[in-house]
Design an enzyme around this catalytic site. Structure first.
Site, PDB file in Angstrom:
ATOM      1  N   ASP A 104       0.800  -1.239   0.000  1.00 26.26           N
ATOM      2  CA  ASP A 104       0.000   0.000   0.000  1.00 26.26           C
ATOM      3  C   ASP A 104       0.829   1.284   0.000  1.00 26.26           C
ATOM      4  O   ASP A 104       0.467   2.276   0.655  1.00 26.26           O
ATOM      5  CB  ASP A 104      -0.987  -0.013   1.168  1.00 26.26           C
ATOM      6  CG  ASP A 104      -2.210  -0.846   0.824  1.00 26.26           C
ATOM      7  OD1 ASP A 104      -2.579  -0.908  -0.363  1.00 26.26           O
ATOM      8  OD2 ASP A 104      -2.804  -1.440   1.746  1.00 26.26           O
ATOM      9  N   ASP A 164      -7.646  -3.527  -4.634  1.00 23.53           N
ATOM     10  CA  ASP A 164      -7.278  -2.219  -4.077  1.00 23.53           C
ATOM     11  C   ASP A 164      -5.950  -1.712  -4.649  1.00 23.53           C
ATOM     12  O   ASP A 164      -5.716  -0.504  -4.752  1.00 23.53           O
ATOM     13  CB  ASP A 164      -7.122  -2.285  -2.543  1.00 23.53           C
ATOM     14  CG  ASP A 164      -8.098  -3.209  -1.850  1.00 23.53           C
ATOM     15  OD1 ASP A 164      -8.514  -4.201  -2.475  1.00 23.53           O
ATOM     16  OD2 ASP A 164      -8.439  -2.962  -0.692  1.00 23.53           O
TER      17      ASP A 164
END
Ligand code: GLY
Length: 391
Positions: A104, A164
């Protein structure tokens, strides 16, 4: 459940409403900045108030992104200073490798450090964001051609990509742009190709995660991590698919991604309940007592506004209008209206909801979350003016 006709019957946020909602959101950010300059809000609120957090998890960049968005609106030196303090924290985090053994890096470093570099030429921010891009590059799996989301690299029980991650790819395109080294963009393109091939189902709902064989790179199966069922459409995953395919088209200009954008967006919109605030999984619709996830609507609105920039005529207008419908619904049903109510911007999000087929515990259910706040503010900025993206 909606129809194409029912969707276009909703009111859109008009210019006056957008201006007022933006002013309110910016003033709330300004009011919260003293509390969160040397620290960050936790990923989600508790009873609508965020506790303080260290710079950990995948979510802290969103608060810094809110500071930069508010700085752009106000030119406030105080906000600029707060953003700069947080940039130092992001450099420290990547240098000391605090909670960065995951993919991320884009969620963390695009709205915080790429934004700071773009807006103020901050060299610390550029350095931190490039280190984060290198860290993400280290998670590329040759066998399967994707970035492994979580866990020990190559471990069979974690050899998967997640939807994501499409939002982590802009950091790599940016890194190629500023360094002149194509390797970042090349790996991002490889990951996007793999993700789009396996994660989008024939009906244009999406898998949250997809496993590969670590020995051969062959696709294995789609599995949910935060959705209700393996075969259901986790609402936020579908929203990441909307914004992610818009980003893929923006950077790669392959019309296949334009088509995927249109189809995954249609799936999202047609499965909205009557007040346009989605339930946390599209297994649920009007009449359900399950919680909503407002953040998904904010993400989807930003994705539509991004894609509309790369379209013309009626199509561009359609996605702009739909985004304004979602933003009006968010303003009417979820937006924080005073600092007494919350220290966030957008209520009624859901971070994680337990189900029989996912490994989650309930977390941040019917609460604010930092990405919901950020994307709501980004959406308001996007409809207010021609905004230069941090992504
Ligand atoms: N990226 C993790 C989530 O959307 O909860």
């Amino acid at each position: 459940m909606q129809t194409k006709e029912s969707l276009i019957s909703y009111d859109m946020m008009n210019e006056e409403q957008a201006k007022e909602a933006l002013q309110l959101a910016v003033s709330l950010v300004e009011g919260n900045v003293d509390e969160f300059t040397d620290c960050f809000p936790d990923s989600n609120s508790q009873d609508n108030f965020y506790p303080k957090s260290e710079n950990i998890e995948w979510t802290t960049g969103f608060w810094t992104g809110e500071i930069w968005l508010a700085y752009e609106e106000t030119g406030s030196e105080k906000l600029k200073h707060a953003g700069e303090v947080q940039v130092e924290s992001f450099l420290d985090r990547i240098l000391k490798r605090v909670d960065v053994d995951h993919h991320d890096m884009g969620f963390l470093y695009s709205p915080s450090c790429v934004a700071a570099w773009q807006l103020t030429g901050n060299e610390t921010a550029k350095k931190a964001a490039l280190l984060a891009a290198d860290n993400l590059m280290s998670r590329f799996c040759e066998k399967g051609q994707f970035f492994q989301a979580w866990g020990q690299l190559g471990a069979p029980d974690n050899y998967r990509l997640i939807i994501d991650c499409l939002l982590n790819m802009p950091l790599l395109f940016w890194a190629s742009e500023v360094t002149g080294d194509a390797k970042y963009a090349d790996h991002a393109k490889a990951h996007i190709t793999t993700a789009m091939r396996y994660i989008v189902r024939p009906d244009y709902s999406t898998y949250h995660t997809y496993f590969f064989n670590p020995e051969t790179g062959e696709p294995v199966k789609g599995v949910t991590h935060q959705g209700h069922r393996h075969g259901s459409a986790w609402t936020r995953g579908q929203a990441w698919g909307i914004y992610g395919s818009a980003m893929a088209y923006r950077y790669i200009k392959d019309t296949a991604y334009l088509e995927i954008f249109e189809k995954v967006t249609e799936y999202f919109l047609l499965h909205l309940p009557s007040d346009l605030i989605p339930y946390w999984d599209f297994d649920f619709d009007d009449g359900s007592t399950e919680p909503r996830d407002s953040s998904s609507a904010a993400i989807a609105a930003c994705g539509m506004l991004e894609m509309a920039r790369h379209m013309t005529g009626e199509k561009a207008q359609y996605y702009q209008d739909m985004a304004k419908r979602l933003l009006l619904a968010l303003r009417n049903h979820c937006a924080v209206t005073s600092k007494e109510q919350s220290n966030g911007l957008l209520m009624h999000g859901t971070y994680a909801r337990k189900s029989d087929e996912n490994p989650c515990a309930n977390r941040g259910v019917d609460e604010c979350n930092t990405w919901g706040d950020y994307y709501y503010l980004e959406g308001l900025v996007r409809i207010h003016r021609d905004w230069k993206s941090y992504w």
